[in-house]
Each structure stands twice: as C-alpha cells, then as structure tokens.
Scaffold this motif. Structure first.
Motif, PDB file in Angstrom:
ATOM      1  N   ASP A 273      -3.573   0.732  -8.260  1.00 20.93           N
ATOM      2  CA  ASP A 273      -4.817   0.404  -8.957  1.00 20.93           C
ATOM      3  C   ASP A 273      -6.079   0.714  -8.171  1.00 20.93           C
ATOM      4  O   ASP A 273      -7.117   0.979  -8.784  1.00 20.93           O
ATOM      5  N   TYR A 274      -6.036   0.677  -6.868  1.00 23.62           N
ATOM      6  CA  TYR A 274      -7.203   1.058  -6.070  1.00 23.62           C
ATOM      7  C   TYR A 274      -6.796   2.176  -5.120  1.00 23.62           C
ATOM      8  O   TYR A 274      -5.762   2.080  -4.459  1.00 23.62           O
ATOM      9  N   TRP A 275      -7.634   3.219  -5.075  1.00 20.44           N
ATOM     10  CA  TRP A 275      -7.307   4.415  -4.305  1.00 20.44           C
ATOM     11  C   TRP A 275      -8.354   4.679  -3.226  1.00 20.44           C
ATOM     12  O   TRP A 275      -9.540   4.431  -3.423  1.00 20.44           O
ATOM     13  N   GLY A 276      -7.878   5.215  -2.102  1.00 16.21           N
ATOM     14  CA  GLY A 276      -8.795   5.738  -1.112  1.00 16.21           C
ATOM     15  C   GLY A 276      -9.384   7.062  -1.588  1.00 16.21           C
ATOM     16  O   GLY A 276      -8.955   7.607  -2.622  1.00 16.21           O
ATOM     17  N   GLN A 277     -10.320   7.572  -0.820  1.00 12.92           N
ATOM     18  CA  GLN A 277     -11.004   8.812  -1.206  1.00 12.92           C
ATOM     19  C   GLN A 277     -10.191  10.054  -0.868  1.00 12.92           C
ATOM     20  O   GLN A 277     -10.550  11.163  -1.275  1.00 12.92           O
ATOM     21  N   GLY A 278      -9.125   9.882  -0.125  1.00 13.41           N
ATOM     22  CA  GLY A 278      -8.278  10.997   0.260  1.00 13.41           C
ATOM     23  C   GLY A 278      -8.619  11.524   1.645  1.00 13.41           C
ATOM     24  O   GLY A 278      -9.773  11.468   2.082  1.00 13.41           O
ATOM     25  N   THR A 279      -7.595  12.016   2.340  1.00 14.58           N
ATOM     26  CA  THR A 279      -7.758  12.683   3.634  1.00 14.58           C
ATOM     27  C   THR A 279      -7.133  14.065   3.525  1.00 14.58           C
ATOM     28  O   THR A 279      -5.934  14.183   3.218  1.00 14.58           O
ATOM     29  N   LEU A 280      -7.920  15.089   3.729  1.00 12.96           N
ATOM     30  CA  LEU A 280      -7.418  16.463   3.690  1.00 12.96           C
ATOM     31  C   LEU A 280      -6.859  16.842   5.054  1.00 12.96           C
ATOM     32  O   LEU A 280      -7.566  16.772   6.061  1.00 12.96           O
ATOM     33  N   VAL A 281      -5.597  17.211   5.064  1.00 14.03           N
ATOM     34  CA  VAL A 281      -4.940  17.668   6.285  1.00 14.03           C
ATOM     35  C   VAL A 281      -4.647  19.158   6.135  1.00 14.03           C
ATOM     36  O   VAL A 281      -3.989  19.568   5.177  1.00 14.03           O
ATOM     37  N   THR A 282      -5.153  19.929   7.072  1.00 15.27           N
ATOM     38  CA  THR A 282      -4.914  21.375   7.088  1.00 15.27           C
ATOM     39  C   THR A 282      -4.135  21.715   8.352  1.00 15.27           C
ATOM     40  O   THR A 282      -4.564  21.355   9.453  1.00 15.27           O
TER      41      THR A 282
ATOM     42  N   ILE B 141       0.868  -1.185   0.000  1.00 12.16           N
ATOM     43  CA  ILE B 141       0.000   0.000   0.000  1.00 12.16           C
ATOM     44  C   ILE B 141       0.896   1.224   0.000  1.00 12.16           C
ATOM     45  O   ILE B 141       1.877   1.280   0.772  1.00 12.16           O
ATOM     46  N   GLY B 142       0.574   2.184  -0.838  1.00 16.22           N
ATOM     47  CA  GLY B 142       1.359   3.400  -0.923  1.00 16.22           C
ATOM     48  C   GLY B 142       0.593   4.613  -0.433  1.00 16.22           C
ATOM     49  O   GLY B 142      -0.632   4.594  -0.321  1.00 16.22           O
ATOM     50  N   TRP B 143       1.355   5.672  -0.114  1.00 19.02           N
ATOM     51  CA  TRP B 143       0.778   6.966   0.252  1.00 19.02           C
ATOM     52  C   TRP B 143       1.268   8.013  -0.749  1.00 19.02           C
ATOM     53  O   TRP B 143       2.456   8.028  -1.118  1.00 19.02           O
ATOM     54  N   VAL B 144       0.345   8.881  -1.149  1.00 20.15           N
ATOM     55  CA  VAL B 144       0.625   9.903  -2.156  1.00 20.15           C
ATOM     56  C   VAL B 144       0.127  11.255  -1.639  1.00 20.15           C
ATOM     57  O   VAL B 144      -0.997  11.347  -1.154  1.00 20.15           O
ATOM     58  N   ARG B 145       0.975  12.265  -1.742  1.00 21.73           N
ATOM     59  CA  ARG B 145       0.604  13.612  -1.314  1.00 21.73           C
ATOM     60  C   ARG B 145       0.219  14.457  -2.517  1.00 21.73           C
ATOM     61  O   ARG B 145       0.832  14.361  -3.588  1.00 21.73           O
ATOM     62  N   GLN B 146      -0.790  15.300  -2.331  1.00 21.38           N
ATOM     63  CA  GLN B 146      -1.137  16.307  -3.332  1.00 21.38           C
ATOM     64  C   GLN B 146      -1.371  17.630  -2.626  1.00 21.38           C
ATOM     65  O   GLN B 146      -2.408  17.834  -1.981  1.00 21.38           O
ATOM     66  N   MET B 147      -0.417  18.523  -2.755  1.00 19.80           N
ATOM     67  CA  MET B 147      -0.555  19.850  -2.167  1.00 19.80           C
ATOM     68  C   MET B 147      -1.561  20.649  -2.974  1.00 19.80           C
ATOM     69  O   MET B 147      -1.813  20.324  -4.154  1.00 19.80           O
ATOM     70  N   PRO B 148      -2.155  21.669  -2.374  1.00 21.72           N
ATOM     71  CA  PRO B 148      -3.223  22.416  -3.070  1.00 21.72           C
ATOM     72  C   PRO B 148      -2.792  22.912  -4.443  1.00 21.72           C
ATOM     73  O   PRO B 148      -1.786  23.610  -4.584  1.00 21.72           O
ATOM     74  N   GLY B 149      -3.543  22.537  -5.458  1.00 25.85           N
ATOM     75  CA  GLY B 149      -3.286  22.971  -6.824  1.00 25.85           C
ATOM     76  C   GLY B 149      -2.066  22.371  -7.481  1.00 25.85           C
ATOM     77  O   GLY B 149      -1.659  22.814  -8.560  1.00 25.85           O
TER      78      GLY B 149
END
Lengths: 107, 121
Positions: B109-118, B34-42
């Motif tokens: 191939d399968y992704w979670g819905q995402g967790t927004l951390v502020t 299982i992997g973790w992927v970050r996406q910063m705003p924009g």
C-alpha cells in the motif's frame, strides 16, 4: 508457485469508454488479489485490494471483482489521466506474484 | 503520513557488492512487513521478498532466493536489500513497499520512490 496471467497485454480505448482487464491465477487464491496502476517513471500505486476493495482516495470509476481463479478490473469511464500500465498481484502464505501487466492507451 | 524513502541511484561494476536502503516513517515500522520489488528496464514488476522488521522473519521469492539478502535495522526503521556480487542483469529499478498498513491484507500500500541500480563495466 502461483502464476498469474493478464489479458489483454495492451489496449487502446477512447476517453469515456469502459475498459476491462482480466487476471487469472493458476490456482484458487480466494479473494487475495490486488490491482495497481503504474505511470511511466513512477512507483506503482495500489488501486484495489482483496479483489474488490477500493483503496482510500482512488476514484470510484475503478472497480474490481472476482474470486477463486478469475478476476476482473474495470475502469467505468476512461480518463486521459488513466494512461498507465495496470498489474494484478496475488498473495498466498507470504508469497506474492505480479501479473505481466496491461498497458492502457488512449485511442 | 506514511513514507518510505529509498537511497539514491547507484552505478556499480560487475562483481561489486551493494546495499540499498528504505527508511520508513509515519507508522509502526516493526509491526508490518516490508517487501522489495524489481523492475527491469521496460519490464514488469517482480516480487523479490519481504521482511518483518519486528523479528527479522524474511521470506524470498524462489527466483531471488540465494541471489540477494534482505535485512532490517529496527532501531533506525530501515530495511535493506543487498548483493554480494552484482551482475549486469541486476540493472533495474528496485522498490520497497509496505504490506497492509492501511488495512490488513497482502497488498503493497505504500511505496518508496525507487532506487535505480546500474551495473556496467
């Protein structure tokens, strides 16, 4: 680290157009290259794995090719629902890298 | 049906700790990375690391080594991503994803819905 570049960074095309995105790796990655689609506010979706294999359920207008360092992703006939950002991703020895993304718009 | 369900959005202050989760179901949790992927705003997608829940073998991106800790509890089919001291620059959406469940290979191939951390003071 293996670096990935994508071009163009964005494009606008008309419905029905053929759209091509390229991805280049900084070193030979064989065919270990995947493509994802991400729509705003949604998780990425796998479209193509191992350079040219279409993920189950993905429309056949999406395709991929290439090996080594140079790869191509094609949408054969752009549809309105294809508006998204597309990312390539490589994997090598349990290290992964995403490309910077290509934003696709309708003209 | 393979599903990854992530924990809910978090609002934290700089310096606080945090652990977010990703619960897998519909497949053999211990048999796939299982992997973790970050996406910063924009911004684009950044791979952070992966874990093999079967034996907790963990690999990190050099960019995230020492910045976060990835773990898993196979008894409850859950992977975790944690920070000991958050910074404002950790503000992002974080996704978990399985590696090569549907077919062998290094694809998510399968992704979670995402967790927004502020993270904000």
């Amino acid at each position: 680290d293996i670096q990935m570049t994508q071009s163009p960074s964005s494009l606008s095309a008309s419905v029905g157009d053929r759209v091509t995105i390229t991805c280049q790796a900084s070193q030979d990655i064989s065919n270990y290259l995947n493509w994802y689609q991400q729509k705003p506010g949604k998780a990425p979706k796998l479209l193509i794995y191992d350079a040219s294999n279409l993920e189950t359920g993905v429309p056949s207008r999406f395709s991929g090719s290439g090996s080594g360092t140079d790869f191509t992703f094609t949408i054969s006939s752009l549809q309105p629902e294809d508006i998204a950002t597309y990312y390539c991703q490589q994997y090598d020895n349990l290290q992964f890298t995403f490309g910077p993304g290509t934003k696709v718009d309708i003209k | 049906e393979v599903q990854l369900v992530q924990s809910g959005a978090e609002v934290k202050k700089p310096g606080e700790s945090l652990k977010i989760s990703c619960k897998g179901s519909g497949y053999s949790f211990t048999s796939y990375w299982i992997g973790w992927v970050r996406q910063m705003p924009g911004k684009g997608l950044e791979w952070m690391g992966i874990i093999y829940p079967g034996d907790s073998d963990t690999r990190y991106s050099p960019s995230f080594q020492g910045q976060v800790t990835i773990s898993a509890d196979k008894s409850i089919s859950t992977a975790y991503l944690q920070w000991s001291s958050l910074k404002a620059s950790d503000t992002a959406m974080y996704y978990c994803a399985t590696v090569g469940v549907g077919a062998p290979g290094g694809h998510f191939d399968y992704w979670g819905q995402g967790t927004l951390v502020t993270v904000s003071s």
